[in-house]
Design an enzyme around this catalytic site. Structure first.
Site, PDB file in Angstrom:
ATOM      1  N   LYS A 100     -41.392 -18.086   1.554  1.00 43.05           N
ATOM      2  CA  LYS A 100     -40.884 -16.745   1.896  1.00 43.05           C
ATOM      3  C   LYS A 100     -40.178 -16.130   0.684  1.00 43.05           C
ATOM      4  O   LYS A 100     -40.379 -14.954   0.360  1.00 43.05           O
ATOM      5  CB  LYS A 100     -39.937 -16.830   3.100  1.00 43.05           C
ATOM      6  N   GLN A 138     -34.062 -19.656   9.968  1.00 47.61           N
ATOM      7  CA  GLN A 138     -35.197 -20.576  10.061  1.00 47.61           C
ATOM      8  C   GLN A 138     -34.975 -21.550  11.219  1.00 47.61           C
ATOM      9  O   GLN A 138     -33.920 -22.164  11.325  1.00 47.61           O
ATOM     10  CB  GLN A 138     -35.344 -21.334   8.732  1.00 47.61           C
ATOM     11  N   ASP A 150     -37.888 -11.158  12.508  1.00 48.60           N
ATOM     12  CA  ASP A 150     -38.751 -12.133  13.185  1.00 48.60           C
ATOM     13  C   ASP A 150     -39.220 -11.629  14.552  1.00 48.60           C
ATOM     14  O   ASP A 150     -40.115 -12.215  15.155  1.00 48.60           O
ATOM     15  CB  ASP A 150     -37.979 -13.445  13.394  1.00 48.60           C
TER      16      ASP A 150
END
Ligand code: NAP
Length: 284
Positions: free
Chosen positions: A50, A94, A117
């Site tokens: 990322k 995460q 997200d």
């Protein structure tokens, strides 16, 4: 006729190419904060990729690595700090988080406007109601792939195997909003193969290596393989949820593993971050 390969790297490159001029037009770099708790090797690789994608596109990224034994209130404090910072457009925590952390509380603490997200309950509601907002990256990437390869969706029968909050459920809703007739299957589905064989578009998001064999695939179907599984034969090869040999013989088009769905998830994270930056800079 051999099945068409749906190339995730090609789609990712197209998405990156379309993001670059949008980033160039902004008055500052978009900013993404990635919070990584603990040392899960898989998560470390994802976060590295990322950050690399951010560098490639000129997105400012900040990696925050709290200690593995951090408690929920302290992690919430970090999120609140990031919510307040104007140069941070997107916040990604995460997962999986260590056991002592209340993951739901943490994900709900992210400002919905910085939730790149698409996991915040408000954005899940936006998805259900088909209101524009950040969408979960993997299913959103699959929709981009279907669109860019001009695979018809409206009026088609889509079968999604898997009902997780991050893949299966949002995938089914996105296909529904694109006017597919959608069936969602899971571990309690009776006669899974018969359900799957009705699919014009079959999405496998199960987490079981090569579980989908020729008995599950209608000839000519488009097969999207979300699975990312390590083989247990000692080679640790990456395997999808779909049998690679069978799908080639029967499908009309399919995503390979690796190189299919994988590259799209990060591309859509970048896209959600740029969308958020544009919203923030427009409203200041
Ligand atoms: P998950 O949370 O474990 O969900 C798996 C789903 O599959 C569940 O709904 C489960 O049903 C269903 N399932 C399990 N065994 C089944 C069976 N025998 N028959 C029918 N359904 C079955 O997994 P996930 O997070 O959605 O991920 C799925 C896969 O996609 C994994 O391999 C993961 O690594 C991969 N993935 C890839 C990407 C990417 O970027 N390419 C992103 C995310 C995930 P129940 O609900 O009944 O238990």
């Amino acid at each position: 006729m051999p099945a068409r390969i749906l190339d995730g790297k090609w789609v990712r490159d197209q998405i990156f190419t379309s993001l670059k001029p949008r980033i160039g037009r902004l008055s500052r770099q978009p900013g993404l904060a990635v919070v990584l708790v603990g040392h899960d090797p898989g998560s470390e690789i994802y976060v590295r990729n990322k950050v690399k994608a951010c560098e490639e596109l000129g997105i400012y990224s900040e990696k925050i690595t709290p200690p593995p034994d951090i408690l929920t209130p302290d992690l919430l404090g970090i999120i609140e700090g990031l919510n307040e910072r104007p140069e941070i457009d997107g916040i990604l925590v995460q997962t999986p988080l260590p056991r002592q952390i209340d993951s739901r509380k943490v994900l709900a603490a992210i400002s919905p406007d910085k939730d790149v997200d698409g996991f915040h309950p408000l954005n899940v509601g936006n998805l259900v109601a088909n209101i524009p907002a950040s969408r979960a990256c993997t299913p959103a990437g699959i929709m981009e792939m279907l669109r860019r390869y001009e695979i018809p969706i409206a009026g088609k029968h889509a079968v999604v195997i898997g009902r997780s909050d991050i893949v299966g459920k949002p995938m089914a809703l996105l296909l529904l909003h694109a006017n597919a007739t959608v069936t969602i299957c899971h571990s309690k589905t009776a006669d899974l193969a018969a359900e799957a064989r009705r699919a014009d578009i079959l999405v496998a998001a199960i987490g079981r290596p090569e579980f989908i064999t020729k008995d599950f695939i209608k000839p000519g179907a488009t097969v999207i393989d979300v699975g990312m599984n390590r083989s247990s034969d000692g080679t640790r090869r990456l395997l999808g949820d779909v049998n690679a040999e069978h799908v080639k013989e029967i499908a009309g088009a399919y995503t390979p593993v690796p190189g299919g769905v994988g590259p799209l998830t990060i591309a859509m994270l970048m896209s959600n971050t740029v969308d958020a930056a544009e919203r923030h800079l427009c409203s200041t």
